[in-house]
Structures are given as structure tokens and as C-alpha cells.
Design a protein around this motif. Structure first.
Motif, PDB file in Angstrom:
ATOM      1  N   ASP A 104       0.874  -1.334  -0.004  1.00  0.00           N
ATOM      2  CA  ASP A 104       0.055  -0.058   0.220  1.00  0.00           C
ATOM      3  C   ASP A 104       0.798   1.328   0.035  1.00  0.00           C
ATOM      4  N   LYS A 105       2.116   1.307   0.752  1.00  0.00           N
ATOM      5  CA  LYS A 105       2.846   2.467   0.880  1.00  0.00           C
ATOM      6  C   LYS A 105       3.606   2.557  -0.505  1.00  0.00           C
ATOM      7  N   GLY A 106       3.835   1.430  -1.245  1.00  0.00           N
ATOM      8  CA  GLY A 106       4.572   1.592  -2.708  1.00  0.00           C
ATOM      9  C   GLY A 106       3.489   2.057  -3.680  1.00  0.00           C
ATOM     10  N   VAL A 107       2.059   1.696  -3.452  1.00  0.00           N
ATOM     11  CA  VAL A 107       1.272   2.293  -4.131  1.00  0.00           C
ATOM     12  C   VAL A 107       1.191   3.777  -4.180  1.00  0.00           C
ATOM     13  N   ILE A 108       0.958   4.297  -3.109  1.00  0.00           N
ATOM     14  CA  ILE A 108       1.080   5.746  -2.777  1.00  0.00           C
ATOM     15  C   ILE A 108       2.387   6.367  -3.645  1.00  0.00           C
ATOM     16  N   TYR A 109       3.479   5.878  -3.308  1.00  0.00           N
ATOM     17  CA  TYR A 109       4.686   6.509  -3.994  1.00  0.00           C
ATOM     18  C   TYR A 109       4.502   6.217  -5.562  1.00  0.00           C
ATOM     19  N   TYR A 110       4.104   5.094  -6.037  1.00  0.00           N
ATOM     20  CA  TYR A 110       3.970   5.068  -7.373  1.00  0.00           C
ATOM     21  C   TYR A 110       2.582   6.037  -7.872  1.00  0.00           C
ATOM     22  N   TYR A 111       1.530   5.650  -7.570  1.00  0.00           N
ATOM     23  CA  TYR A 111       0.294   6.005  -8.136  1.00  0.00           C
ATOM     24  C   TYR A 111       0.236   7.720  -7.810  1.00  0.00           C
ATOM     25  N   ASN A 112       0.552   8.052  -6.479  1.00  0.00           N
ATOM     26  CA  ASN A 112       0.089   9.363  -6.505  1.00  0.00           C
ATOM     27  C   ASN A 112       1.376  10.502  -6.587  1.00  0.00           C
ATOM     28  N   TYR A 113       2.455   9.797  -6.415  1.00  0.00           N
ATOM     29  CA  TYR A 113       3.785  10.616  -6.293  1.00  0.00           C
ATOM     30  C   TYR A 113       4.585  10.386  -7.598  1.00  0.00           C
ATOM     31  N   LYS A 114       4.465   9.258  -8.259  1.00  0.00           N
ATOM     32  CA  LYS A 114       5.234   8.584  -9.325  1.00  0.00           C
ATOM     33  C   LYS A 114       6.992   8.642  -8.840  1.00  0.00           C
ATOM     34  N   LYS A 115       7.089   8.256  -7.818  1.00  0.00           N
ATOM     35  CA  LYS A 115       8.402   8.108  -7.247  1.00  0.00           C
ATOM     36  C   LYS A 115       8.652   6.406  -7.263  1.00  0.00           C
ATOM     37  N   PHE A 116       9.270   6.401  -8.308  1.00  0.00           N
ATOM     38  CA  PHE A 116       9.304   4.876  -8.866  1.00  0.00           C
ATOM     39  C   PHE A 116      10.451   4.029  -8.146  1.00  0.00           C
ATOM     40  N   GLN A 117      11.654   4.733  -7.740  1.00  0.00           N
ATOM     41  CA  GLN A 117      12.512   3.795  -6.777  1.00  0.00           C
ATOM     42  C   GLN A 117      12.018   3.694  -5.554  1.00  0.00           C
ATOM     43  N   LEU A 118      11.258   4.672  -4.933  1.00  0.00           N
ATOM     44  CA  LEU A 118      10.686   4.534  -3.559  1.00  0.00           C
ATOM     45  C   LEU A 118       9.680   3.528  -3.550  1.00  0.00           C
ATOM     46  N   ALA A 119       8.761   3.356  -4.751  1.00  0.00           N
ATOM     47  CA  ALA A 119       7.964   2.579  -4.728  1.00  0.00           C
ATOM     48  C   ALA A 119       8.332   1.209  -4.813  1.00  0.00           C
TER      49      ALA A 119
ATOM     50  N   HIS B   9       2.282  -5.082  -8.873  1.00  0.00           N
ATOM     51  CA  HIS B   9       3.110  -3.950  -8.752  1.00  0.00           C
ATOM     52  C   HIS B   9       4.446  -3.699  -9.240  1.00  0.00           C
ATOM     53  N   ILE B  10       5.263  -4.931  -8.741  1.00  0.00           N
ATOM     54  CA  ILE B  10       6.657  -4.970  -9.293  1.00  0.00           C
ATOM     55  C   ILE B  10       6.493  -4.521 -11.086  1.00  0.00           C
ATOM     56  N   GLY B  11       5.783  -5.589 -11.371  1.00  0.00           N
ATOM     57  CA  GLY B  11       5.762  -5.582 -12.935  1.00  0.00           C
ATOM     58  C   GLY B  11       5.222  -4.086 -13.497  1.00  0.00           C
ATOM     59  N   VAL B  12       4.260  -3.568 -12.671  1.00  0.00           N
ATOM     60  CA  VAL B  12       4.029  -1.868 -13.202  1.00  0.00           C
ATOM     61  C   VAL B  12       5.271  -1.074 -13.222  1.00  0.00           C
ATOM     62  N   VAL B  13       6.054  -1.127 -12.062  1.00  0.00           N
ATOM     63  CA  VAL B  13       7.262  -0.187 -12.029  1.00  0.00           C
ATOM     64  C   VAL B  13       8.183  -0.595 -13.276  1.00  0.00           C
ATOM     65  N   LYS B  14       8.410  -2.077 -13.387  1.00  0.00           N
ATOM     66  CA  LYS B  14       9.318  -2.467 -14.449  1.00  0.00           C
ATOM     67  C   LYS B  14       8.892  -1.856 -15.876  1.00  0.00           C
ATOM     68  N   SER B  15       7.506  -1.883 -15.881  1.00  0.00           N
ATOM     69  CA  SER B  15       6.912  -1.410 -17.522  1.00  0.00           C
ATOM     70  C   SER B  15       7.413   0.060 -17.309  1.00  0.00           C
ATOM     71  N   TYR B  16       6.896   0.895 -16.439  1.00  0.00           N
ATOM     72  CA  TYR B  16       7.245   2.417 -16.693  1.00  0.00           C
ATOM     73  C   TYR B  16       8.652   2.509 -16.708  1.00  0.00           C
ATOM     74  N   LEU B  17       9.694   1.598 -16.222  1.00  0.00           N
ATOM     75  CA  LEU B  17      11.029   1.954 -16.534  1.00  0.00           C
ATOM     76  C   LEU B  17      11.583   1.363 -17.892  1.00  0.00           C
ATOM     77  N   GLY B  18      10.544   0.810 -18.591  1.00  0.00           N
ATOM     78  CA  GLY B  18      10.930   0.194 -19.794  1.00  0.00           C
ATOM     79  C   GLY B  18      11.374  -1.134 -19.898  1.00  0.00           C
ATOM     80  N   TYR B  19      11.382  -1.940 -18.931  1.00  0.00           N
ATOM     81  CA  TYR B  19      11.595  -3.148 -18.829  1.00  0.00           C
ATOM     82  C   TYR B  19      10.505  -4.231 -19.314  1.00  0.00           C
ATOM     83  N   TYR B  20       9.807  -3.863 -20.627  1.00  0.00           N
ATOM     84  CA  TYR B  20       8.696  -4.458 -21.241  1.00  0.00           C
ATOM     85  C   TYR B  20       8.419  -5.985 -21.227  1.00  0.00           C
ATOM     86  N   ASP B  21       9.751  -6.628 -21.653  1.00  0.00           N
ATOM     87  CA  ASP B  21       9.759  -8.052 -21.714  1.00  0.00           C
ATOM     88  C   ASP B  21       9.416  -8.728 -20.364  1.00  0.00           C
TER      89      ASP B  21
END
Length: 570
Positions: free
Chosen positions: A110-125, A151-163
Motif C-alpha cells: 500500500d505504501k508503494g502504491v502511494i509512491y507510485y500512483y500518487n507521487y510517481k516516485k518509482f524508486q521509492l515504490a 506492482h513490481i511489474g508495473v514499475v518495471k513497465s514504466y522503467l522500460g523493462y517491457y519483456d
């Protein structure tokens, strides 16, 4: 005697019934409190007069499971992002006090979701998701495991690790699909269906970036069919409509694209997902541009600039937005706007380079940094005195020269270190290896034959690449070799040129260096894979050890090795 046994059993049964009754009463009290606010809409702060008594009660009774739930509700109903983050911190705190791994997984996700979804702080998420992942290794709750993987997949996707992200989303889809075929409580059906639809949406994004358009279109139709007109999945339907609109735009079906993109807008606005909203505006603008309506397209491109100013975030795929605005300003001879959007693009590049450093080569398309700086300097000549501009240009030029010199120096150092390492490798391959079996000048308490036997076992351990075991400790190795840690440590210190950690690190790095020299397929692997290959768990630890032993970073080594192979025509 028999009467005593019967009485004892009845007493135990009575105590169990009383405990169950008290437990159900306590749960009932919490349920009654939650019923007062659980039907409020998300982000509705009117729920808090009822949430606070729930939290106070749980805290007073040290009921950490309920306390975690109270803070989770606080996240859900808070309107402000900073309030959500505050409750997320409290949720982690309560979960730590509980020592319950499932609660810790939930809290960190849940804390990671806040960092990612609300702040777009990918490393913290990602840090939070990885923390949850550690706890999830021993949980029996499969739902939590796959929620975290999603959620790990979501961050990987945003960072460009699409495969890599696509693989995770496919695993999630298989899990959720399997669960939906079983008998479930309505709340479970909702959670699994939500997980399924979100995983499908993220997989569509991966397919789009990977150019797998047939798979993407099939997944879009599947998503729209599954979401249907169910209000519970209105947000997910909005995402699928957005994806469909993008697909239609790419096929130049502009009327259809505009219709689906506009249909998706209300749900995406309601979700407060400003990143997807920016994507929506961008493709509406591009669609109008395709229909030769530049004025309407610019309205939507400017909306993206407003979002960027508010959140200081932009997706790499939206970089073109500022290129289009700069070109539009040029065409209309609006130098003020051209200068403004040039500055915005430089700022966007800076943010993206920080958050997506590996994507830097991809984002410098039509306007690389040097061109932008030159353009900016030309525009500024109209507003500053000539003398000031000359000084700025001189400083800029000096800076570029210094940067170029520094890069050249670094490249030269890397080349020299690579040559030294290559010479060392060739030398080691041609030299006759002499086993370290000498026992002269050793401590008298180590019997020569035992030392010799242990050294032979170590040689076998080295030959069989036993050092690539993950999590290998001196205790584990001692057990494998049939000795004790103290004796093994003493032999390694005296015969292997250092302590156990140094010995193990040397073996692992020498091994991975050798296979990088000998088998060019390993040059295509990422650093994490290479680290795992030689038994090192951490990417950073691997990189540091590689540098300490070889005098060059693994990324620099791989680059030089590939250049060497290319120049040799292999």
C-alpha cells in the motif's frame, strides 16, 4: 477418575466456547464501527469522524490487525496525497508491531502504491514492493504474492523493462483467471476480477511498446468484454477504451479514435491517474493533428504541460508533446512561447534522465540536449545585452570542453583497465596452475595431512563451481566439506591469500570474467542475471566486487568487450 476426566474436558470446552464468543464480540464491535463509513466514496474525508474511533480503539487494545485495517481505510478515504502517505507510514509501523508477515506485505504494498500512483516516485515504490516481496516468500496467501508481483511489474513497465514486465503480468493473469473459475465469496470475486483486468491492461501497454499489435488488439477486446458495463470496473473499462483509441489512431482511424479516447476520459479523470490522463490528452491532440486541426490539438498538448507543471512528472513517450508545441510556436513566430516550451522540454529531459537514466538514448530524438541549449541561447539573445550573452556562451563552451575532456579521460582509463584485465586473463590461461598445497610455515596446530585433504576438497569445490551457490556462508561450506568453520577459515586464510569472503568473491568474479571473455552470449545478459550466475544476490554488490577485483565496472567491461568482438569481425 473418569468423572475427573469428563469434568476437565467439559471445562476446556467451556473455555473454548467463551473465548470464541469474546473473540466474535470484539470483531463484531469493529465491524459495527466500519459499517458507519465503508460505503463512502474513495477520497471522501467525511469518513474520518468514524475512522478515528476505529483507530483509537485498535491502538488502545493493541489489536494490530485492526489497526492496520484502520490505517488502510485512512489511506483510502484521505483526499490529500500527503495524508495518504502519512497513513501508509502508520500502516507499516502497526504491521511491524504485529510481526505478522501478511500484514507487513499489505502495508508495504500500500505504501508503494502511494509512491507510485500518487507521487510517481518509482524508486521509492520499488523499494516498498521489494520489501513486501521478501516477506511474501514465506506467506501462504497467494493473492498477496501476485498482488505484489503485479506492482513490481508495473514499475518495471514504466522503467522500460517491457519483456520482463509482460512475463509478470502473464503470470498474474494465469493466477487470477484460475481463481475466478472456483467458488468464491463476492468480495473475493471482485478482488480477483480487479486484479485480472488491471494485469490485462498493463500487458496491453507492454504489447504496445514492444510493437506486438495483434496481441494488443486481442487483449483490448478481451478487456472490454470482461469489464462490460459493470460500474465496479468503470475505471478499467476507461483504460481499455484509451488503449483502443491509441490503436485506432495508429491505424489512422481518426474518427473512431477520437470517439473512444473521449469515452475513456470521465473514468480516467475520476481515477485521479494523471499519468494516464496525460496519455489520453496526448493522443486526442495527435488525432486532431492527424485530422489537420492544429488549433484543437494544441489545446490538449497544453493540458499536458499543465499536468507537468503541477506534478513535475511526464512519461518518456510524451516527450514529443513539447517538440510539437515548440514547432507550433515556431510556425506562429511566437518566440516567447518557443522559449518557454524549450525550457519545459529541457526540464522534462532532466527529470526523465534522473528517473529513467537507461532511457536517455531513446528520448533524445528530434531535439537533443545540445540542440536545445543552442536554440535557447539564440532566443535569449533578443532579451539580454550582447556582453552578457558572450559571457554565458563562453561559460557554456568551457563547460562542454571540460565535460568532453572528462569523458575522454574516463574512456581512456576504462580502455587501459580493460587491456590490463585482458592481459591478466591471457596470462592466467597460458600459465601452468600450481595448486596451493604448500604447508610450510603454517601454524603447528594444523596437521599437514588434514590441511592437504582440505585443500584438495577446496580444489574440487572450485573445479565444480560450488562457489556459484547463492547464500553460501563459511558455515555451509564447512558442513559440505566435512569440517568446522574455524578450521576452514584458518586454512583459507593461510593458503588462499585472504579471508573466506575475499576468497569467495575472487572465485565468483574470476569465474564471471572468464565466461564473459569466452562466451559472447553472456555479454547480452543484464547485470542482475550475471550476478545470479556467479552466486551474488545484489546487483550493486556484484558491480562493486567486479570493480574492486578487476579495476573496471562490469558495464564498461561488457561495452569494451563487445567493441573488441565487433572490430575483430566475430
Amino acid at each position: 477418575m473418569n468423572n475427573t476426566k469428563v469434568t476437565g474436558k467439559l471445562l476446556l470446552l467451556f473455555c473454548a466456547v467463551c473465548f470464541q464468543f469474546c473473540f466474535s464480540q470484539v470483531n463484531s464491535q469493529y465491524d459495527e464501527l466500519r459499517k458507519k463509513y465503508e460505503n463512502f466514496e474513495e477520497n471522501d474525508s467525511k469518513a474520518f469522524p468514524y475512522i478515528r474511533p476505529y483507530i483509537i480503539k485498535a491502538k488502545k487494545e493493541k489489536n494490530y490487525e485492526k489497526l492496520v485495517q484502520g490505517y488502510k481505510d485512512g489511506i483510502f478515504f484521505s483526499f490529500l496525497d500527503e495524508e495518504k502517505l502519512k497513513y501508509a507510514d502508520s500502516m507499516v509501523w502497526a504491521a511491524n508491531l504485529s510481526h505478522d508477515k501478511d500484514l507487513l506485505i499489505i502495508a508495504h504494498i500500500d505504501k508503494g502504491v502511494i509512491y507510485y500512483y500518487n507521487y510517481k516516485k518509482f524508486q521509492l515504490a520499488l523499494n516498498e514492493y521489494l520489501e513486501a516481496y521478501e516477506y511474501s516468500k514465506s506467506t501462504k496467501n497467494a493473492f498477496l504474492k501476485y498482488q505484489n508481483l503485479y506492482h513490481i511489474g508495473v514499475v518495471k513497465s514504466y522503467l522500460g523493462y517491457y519483456d520482463e514486465a509482460a512475463d509478470l503480468f502473464r503470470a498474474c493473469l494465469a493466477f487470477y483467471r484460475g481463481k475466478l473459475k472456483t467458488d468464491l465469496h463476492p468480495n473475493e470475486i471482485y478482488n480477483y476480477k480487479k486484479g485480472y483486468l488491471n494485469s490485462l491492461h498493463q500487458l496491453i501497454i507492454c504489447y504496445r511498446h514492444l510493437g506486438k499489435y495483434n496481441e494488443m488488439d486481442a487483449a483490448i477486446e478481451k478487456g472490454l468484454s470482461e469489464a462490460g458495463d459493470n460500474r465496479d470496473f468503470a475505471q478499467e473499462k476507461g483504460y481499455f477504451l484509451l488503449s483502443k483509441g491509441i490503436s485506432e489512431y495508429n491505424e489512422r482511424q481518426y474518427e473512431k479514435a477520437l470517439s473512444d479516447l473521449n469515452r475513456s476520459l470521465p473514468a480516467i479523470r475520476n481515477s485521479r491517474d494523471f499519468a494516464r490522463l496525460s496519455v489520453n490528452y496526448f493522443f486526442i491532440g495527435k488525432t486532431y493533428l492527424g485530422m489537420n486541426d492544429a488549433k484543437k490539438s494544441v489545446v490538449y498538448f497544453k493540458k499536458i504541460d499543465s499536468i507537468f507543471n503541477k506534478h513535475q512528472f511526464i512519461l518518456p513517450e510524451l516527450r514529443e508533446n513539447y517538440e510539437l508545441l515548440i514547432n507550433y510556436s515556431k510556425k506562429n513566430k511566437d518566440q516567447t512561447q518557443q522559449l518557454y516550451y524549450t525550457g519545459q522540454l529541457l526540464k522534462a529531459d532532466s527529470i526523465m534522465s534522473r528517473d529513467f537514466s537507461y532511457l536517455s538514448p531513446k528520448i533524445h530524438k528530434d531535439y537533443d540536449t545540445k540542440t536545445l541549449l543552442e536554440e535557447k541561447n539564440k532566443l535569449q539573445k533578443m532579451n539580454y545585452l550582447v556582453t552578457v550573452i558572450i559571457i554565458l556562451l563562453i561559460i557554456w563552451a568551457i563547460g562542454l570542453i571540460m565535460l568532453f575532456t572528462k569523458k575522454q579521460k574516463k574512456a581512456k582509463e576504462i580502455k587501459q583497465k580493460y587491456i590490463l584485465l585482458e592481459e591478466k586473463f591471457v596470462k592466467e590461461q597460458t600459465e601452468v596452475q600450481v595448486p596451493h598445497n604448500s604447508i610450510e610455515e603454517k601454524r603447528p596446530n594444523l596437521h599437514e595431512s588434514k590441511v592437504g585433504e582440505l585443500l584438495r576438497k577446496l580444489q574440487t569445490f572450485e573445479n565444480k563451481k560450488g562457489f556459484t551457490q547463492k547464500g553460501l556462508t563459511i558455515s555451509k561450506l564447512a558442513s559440505q566439506l566435512g569440517t568446522n568453520s574455524s578450521y576452514l577459515s584458518q586454512v583459507i586464510n593461510e593458503h588462499k591469500g585472504g579471508n573466506f569472503n575475499k576468497y569467495l568473491s575472487q572465485l565468483r568474479i574470476n569465474y564471471i570474467t572468464t565466461i564473459l571473455f569466452e562466451d559472447k552470449k553472456y555479454l547480452k545478459y543484464n547485470i542482475e542475471t550475471l550476478a545470479r550466475e556467479c552466486g551474488i544476490a545484489s546487483r550493486q554488490n556484484f558491480s562493486d566486487l567486479f570493480y574492486e577485483i578487476n579495476g573496471i565496472r562490469p558495464t564498461d567491461f561488457i561495452k569494451k568487450r563487445m567493441q573488441e568482438i565487433e572490430s575483430n569481425g566475430n
